[in-house]
Design a protein around this motif. Sequence first.
Motif, PDB file in Angstrom:
ATOM      1  N   ALA B  90       0.831  -1.195   0.000  1.00  0.00           N
ATOM      2  CA  ALA B  90       0.000   0.000   0.000  1.00  0.00           C
ATOM      3  C   ALA B  90       0.872   1.254   0.000  1.00  0.00           C
ATOM      4  O   ALA B  90       2.041   1.201   0.379  1.00  0.00           O
ATOM      5  CB  ALA B  90      -0.895   0.004   1.227  1.00  0.00           C
ATOM      6  N   HIS B  92       1.675   3.614   1.947  1.00  0.00           N
ATOM      7  CA  HIS B  92       1.553   3.845   3.387  1.00  0.00           C
ATOM      8  C   HIS B  92       2.972   3.860   3.949  1.00  0.00           C
ATOM      9  O   HIS B  92       3.825   3.109   3.460  1.00  0.00           O
ATOM     10  CB  HIS B  92       0.733   2.684   3.983  1.00  0.00           C
ATOM     11  N   PRO B  93       3.254   4.689   4.944  1.00  0.00           N
ATOM     12  CA  PRO B  93       4.638   4.741   5.455  1.00  0.00           C
ATOM     13  C   PRO B  93       5.169   3.399   5.931  1.00  0.00           C
ATOM     14  O   PRO B  93       6.383   3.192   5.975  1.00  0.00           O
ATOM     15  CB  PRO B  93       4.550   5.755   6.603  1.00  0.00           C
ATOM     16  N   SER B  94       4.278   2.459   6.271  1.00  0.00           N
ATOM     17  CA  SER B  94       4.748   1.172   6.786  1.00  0.00           C
ATOM     18  C   SER B  94       5.259   0.262   5.675  1.00  0.00           C
ATOM     19  O   SER B  94       6.042  -0.641   5.946  1.00  0.00           O
ATOM     20  CB  SER B  94       3.614   0.474   7.518  1.00  0.00           C
ATOM     21  N   LEU B  96       3.433  -1.917   4.334  1.00  0.00           N
ATOM     22  CA  LEU B  96       2.749  -3.196   4.534  1.00  0.00           C
ATOM     23  C   LEU B  96       1.676  -3.381   3.454  1.00  0.00           C
ATOM     24  O   LEU B  96       1.221  -2.406   2.858  1.00  0.00           O
ATOM     25  CB  LEU B  96       2.108  -3.219   5.924  1.00  0.00           C
ATOM     26  N   PRO B  97       1.276  -4.618   3.206  1.00  0.00           N
ATOM     27  CA  PRO B  97       0.274  -4.839   2.162  1.00  0.00           C
ATOM     28  C   PRO B  97      -1.158  -4.601   2.660  1.00  0.00           C
ATOM     29  O   PRO B  97      -1.420  -4.633   3.858  1.00  0.00           O
ATOM     30  CB  PRO B  97       0.469  -6.308   1.801  1.00  0.00           C
ATOM     31  N   THR B  98      -2.055  -4.373   1.707  1.00  0.00           N
ATOM     32  CA  THR B  98      -3.472  -4.210   1.998  1.00  0.00           C
ATOM     33  C   THR B  98      -4.251  -4.878   0.872  1.00  0.00           C
ATOM     34  O   THR B  98      -3.739  -5.041  -0.231  1.00  0.00           O
ATOM     35  CB  THR B  98      -3.839  -2.722   2.136  1.00  0.00           C
ATOM     36  N   PHE B 336       5.494  11.526   3.482  1.00  0.00           N
ATOM     37  CA  PHE B 336       6.346  10.466   4.008  1.00  0.00           C
ATOM     38  C   PHE B 336       7.104   9.840   2.855  1.00  0.00           C
ATOM     39  O   PHE B 336       6.680   9.910   1.704  1.00  0.00           O
ATOM     40  CB  PHE B 336       5.518   9.411   4.741  1.00  0.00           C
TER      41      PHE B 336
END
Lengths: 183, 574
Positions: B90, B92-94, B96-98, B336
Amino acid sequence: MLTAILIMALGAIVLGAALGYASIKFKVEGNPLVEKIEAILPQTQCGQCGYPGCKPYAEAIAEGEADINKCPPGGMEGVRKLADLLGREVKPLDAEEKPKQLAIIDEQLCIGCTLCIQACPVDAIVGAAKQMHTVVESLCTGCELCVKPCPVECIRMEPIAEKIDNWKWKYPVFEIKPARRAA
Amino acid sequence: MLQRLFKFKGGVKPATNKAPSVQAPIRIAPIPPRLVVPLHQSIGGQPTPLVEVGDRVLKGQRIGAADKWVSAAVHAPTSGTVIAVEERVAAHPSGLPTLSVVIETDGQDAWIERHSFDHASLEPERVREILRDSGVVGLGGAVFPSHVKLTPAASVPMDELVINGAECEPFMTCDDLLMRERAEGIVRGVAIFRDLLRPKRVLIGIEDNKPEAVAAMQAAVEALGENFEVVAVPTRYPAGGAKQLIRVLTGKEVPASKRSPEMGVQCFNVATAYSAWRAIAFGEPVISRIVTLTGNVEQPGNWEILLGTPMQEVIALAGPKADTNRFVMGGPMMGFDLPDLSAPVVKATNCIIAGSPALFPPPAPEMPCIRCGACALACPHELQPFELYWFSRSRNFGKAQEYNLFDCIECGCCSYVCPSHIPLVQYFRFAKSEIWSRERDKNMADAAKARFEFRNERDEREKAEKAERLAKAAAAKAAEKKPAPAETPPAPAEAPAPQTVDAEAAKKAAIAAAMERARLQREAAQPKNTDGLTIAQRKEIAEIEKRRAPLQAQQQTTPNADAAQTQNSQKDQQ
């Protein structure tokens, strides 16, 4: 002389009566300290502290019978909070600190014996006799109490994976690089 | 009438760096071979997927349905085939997947059937539903579902509707270009918001470093005969923050405990107004957005990009220079670093900045706080960032909340002015997410405690009931034993055989009838836990049912065979 004694005696009787009345009228139900301790404990009801649940452990701590470092799910942070509340010394945890876990039933192996359902302290396992069982993820506290009773060893504990919903910003840490040497 | 302007406290004036990306008009990006459309693109619930692998989708077809009121639908940005519904990285700053829908595009760009609506003749509730199902969310970057904000507060009359064209972040020019080129659409969108909220005044706030946008918007308002006021506000970061713009235009300060509708104000971004107009007047859902590509690139500019286009293809459009070492999504103040360039463009992607060591020099080492108070002077929310910093750094989260950590909008002014180069906002983000996670844990612990207590209570009750039952049974037995000898002995000897056969047959019939009733009941009872399953779960169920079918057929034949057998044996006995 006599009047002085009488006055003192009267005073003692009146004050004693007032105190006696107050002790009955304003009696505190339960131990308020137990509630405060219980609020810090993680409520996994896992019994890893040697007491059957979080409340008995809280009572034991309040009585001074138990140490404050017996709760592995609470971790070091729980120990620190308890030490803060009780004015005791912070001690290292009496067990290994584990990340939060989740019980998972291998549904292919489950024989439907209901032993894990009986063991689960928070009713997080659903199923019926001779029917497959499964864990309701959102209710599981990761207490591991269901792992032992399983006769076919089909329950395993898995650490909760990091997802976008539970992802956290990290504590700002900066790499320390060796200073560049001049020339 | 001359608009009287107010001021907000604090703020900073960073170099705007907007000039390079406003030279060219908005260009349309080509359709990429693959689109990765995340289902969760707005604040609120995660939409449920409506398509399966192998489905052919048309441009504008809904692929994710809003699962509750605070949520927004997601649509296929172009026509093609769904090749996967799975977890993908994603934006996203992490990193990680979504859960995302992967579409292989066919290049035909064939639209689904579109219906335009006349919002004036529809119920306001219906208009809000259309906006939700068209996926209209705040395109300023917060992606809050717009239909939720379009419900006026019952108790407070709506005084002002504020339209946010301030765009205060440096580098970013997507709203500027949109206002210059598509002012008419924005004004028509604002008119829809006006009709839903019925405010006394409509104020369009634009920072005064965008004179072309102000002129274009004014011309559009006049051409359409509306009475909106286009106001140039002083350029000062973060004038584009909702609360700051409301303060500047209306003088109202929205307290932490209230939402702006309770003060009689509501605020929308210009791009949101434009997408709302497209949704209502053309039936076109939000499937693309304008993204500023700038920074260390050959061709800075604004592109209209389909949602779901992977970042690397987007960046290739602008041609990053050789020394580019990072990509920032959002502005330099609040954005980010993109952890992975295979992440797709989403509704929140307003700007992508290519960074190089020359453009964004590595941060100077963090020095101790000297309590100079510069951060407190710069904070637009009048917080005390240095105090918040102490408490966040020492993980004293209770105290941080007491100092109103959650009023912080993470605008980055404090980090910008800090002479000790302390990344204050990072500490605040860390503290906020830590507090949220603790709250989640606390709620879970409370729920677990309640369930544990309930379980104990139930166990005790069951035990008591069982004891009572046993006592009753024992009492009954004792009572039976006494009169038993008084009665005449049973066992009447005559004709036992036919009676027992009859009794057995009757018993069997009763059992068969009961089984039949149970079966009918089972069939009549609708399974209740099959709503809202994911596609994978549904498939799994279908497979299991397939496996079970022959077994069930076998079961149904065997009882009959058993019955036949017993009948035969009975006959033999006779």
